[in-house]
Design a protein around this motif. Structure first.
Motif, PDB file in Angstrom:
ATOM      1  N   UNK A   1     -29.785  72.635  83.361  1.00 29.42           N
ATOM      2  CA  UNK A   1     -29.366  73.010  82.901  1.00 29.42           C
ATOM      3  C   UNK A   1     -29.908  72.620  81.623  1.00 29.42           C
ATOM      4  N   UNK A   2     -28.723  73.454  79.906  1.00 33.47           N
ATOM      5  CA  UNK A   2     -28.701  73.360  78.554  1.00 33.47           C
ATOM      6  C   UNK A   2     -27.272  73.246  78.466  1.00 33.47           C
ATOM      7  N   UNK A   3     -27.068  71.906  77.337  1.00 33.74           N
ATOM      8  CA  UNK A   3     -25.570  71.507  76.736  1.00 33.74           C
ATOM      9  C   UNK A   3     -25.385  71.948  75.815  1.00 33.74           C
ATOM     10  N   UNK A   4     -24.076  72.314  74.834  1.00 36.07           N
ATOM     11  CA  UNK A   4     -24.317  72.565  73.889  1.00 36.07           C
ATOM     12  C   UNK A   4     -22.436  72.468  73.636  1.00 36.07           C
ATOM     13  N   UNK A   5     -22.236  72.265  72.921  1.00 36.70           N
ATOM     14  CA  UNK A   5     -20.547  72.484  72.215  1.00 36.70           C
ATOM     15  C   UNK A   5     -20.126  73.375  71.378  1.00 36.70           C
ATOM     16  N   UNK A   6     -19.153  73.332  71.548  1.00 39.65           N
ATOM     17  CA  UNK A   6     -18.586  74.658  70.730  1.00 39.65           C
ATOM     18  C   UNK A   6     -16.391  74.222  70.267  1.00 39.65           C
ATOM     19  N   UNK A   7     -17.033  73.289  68.954  1.00 34.95           N
ATOM     20  CA  UNK A   7     -15.824  72.881  68.906  1.00 34.95           C
ATOM     21  C   UNK A   7     -14.142  74.028  68.091  1.00 34.95           C
ATOM     22  N   UNK A   8     -13.402  73.585  68.455  1.00 35.04           N
ATOM     23  CA  UNK A   8     -12.426  74.757  67.838  1.00 35.04           C
ATOM     24  C   UNK A   8     -11.339  73.878  66.883  1.00 35.04           C
ATOM     25  N   UNK A   9     -11.087  73.163  66.728  1.00 35.19           N
ATOM     26  CA  UNK A   9     -10.227  72.362  65.977  1.00 35.19           C
ATOM     27  C   UNK A   9     -10.421  70.654  65.742  1.00 35.19           C
ATOM     28  N   UNK A  10     -10.795  70.483  64.127  1.00 34.66           N
ATOM     29  CA  UNK A  10     -11.671  68.702  64.303  1.00 34.66           C
ATOM     30  C   UNK A  10     -10.244  68.423  63.155  1.00 34.66           C
ATOM     31  N   UNK A  11      -9.360  68.268  62.666  1.00 40.25           N
ATOM     32  CA  UNK A  11      -8.143  67.544  61.885  1.00 40.25           C
ATOM     33  C   UNK A  11      -7.635  65.394  62.327  1.00 40.25           C
ATOM     34  N   UNK A  12      -6.649  65.987  61.377  1.00 37.88           N
ATOM     35  CA  UNK A  12      -5.822  64.679  61.318  1.00 37.88           C
ATOM     36  C   UNK A  12      -4.246  64.693  61.966  1.00 37.88           C
ATOM     37  N   UNK A  13      -4.297  64.154  63.049  1.00 39.65           N
ATOM     38  CA  UNK A  13      -3.202  63.935  63.721  1.00 39.65           C
ATOM     39  C   UNK A  13      -2.095  64.751  62.708  1.00 39.65           C
TER      40      UNK A  13
END
Length: 140
Positions: free
Chosen positions: A41-53
């Motif tokens: 397996x190879x693991x990676x991430x894809x972040x769609x949103x990162x912000x204050x609430x």
């Protein structure tokens, strides 16, 4: 940006599921690693949103996808690859993350491209997540 807490939780789940199936998980950012002869397996991430609430809120909200790619040697057979992918999928369907703030929900299954050159096919699993980085005074 993927939070370290998200990566660590996903890595622990993926590693445990892969080991239970006799495979390993490779980190694409590791400088030196041996590629196994069998499936891995190879693991990676894809972040769609990162912000204050919200304005002035001390809580950061993040959404994205943990991508796990099962690399199988040609000749492995689709049923064996699908069984491995189901095992990995199940690792993200149970046991809420310790400390709260992180949850996994819908999953995506990306079929392999059968016209791919090379010696392996890729069976991908995308696991959507939500993470709220709660400061200690709110989390406790």
């Amino acid at each position: 940006m993927t939070s370290p807490a998200v990566w660590s939780d996903a890595w622990a789940r993926a590693t445990a599921a892969a080991q239970a199936d006799g495979a390993s998980v490779l980190d694409p950012a590791t400088s030196v690693q041996t590629v196994p002869d069998g499936a891995y397996w190879v693991m990676e991430t894809d972040t769609a949103l990162s912000d204050r609430m919200g304005a002035g809120e001390p809580v950061n909200a993040e959404t994205g996808t943990i991508w796990l790619h099962l690399m199988v040697p040609k000749g492995t057979g689709t049923p064996a690859a699908l069984a491995s992918r189901i095992g990995m999928s199940n690792a993200f369907r149970s046991n809420p993350s310790p400390g709260g703030g992180l949850s996994y929900f819908e999953q995506h299954f990306d079929p392999p491209n059968l016209s791919t050159d090379g010696t392996r096919y890729r069976f991908s699993l995308g696991v959507a997540y939500e993470f709220q980085n709660l400061p200690p005074q709110i989390a406790g």
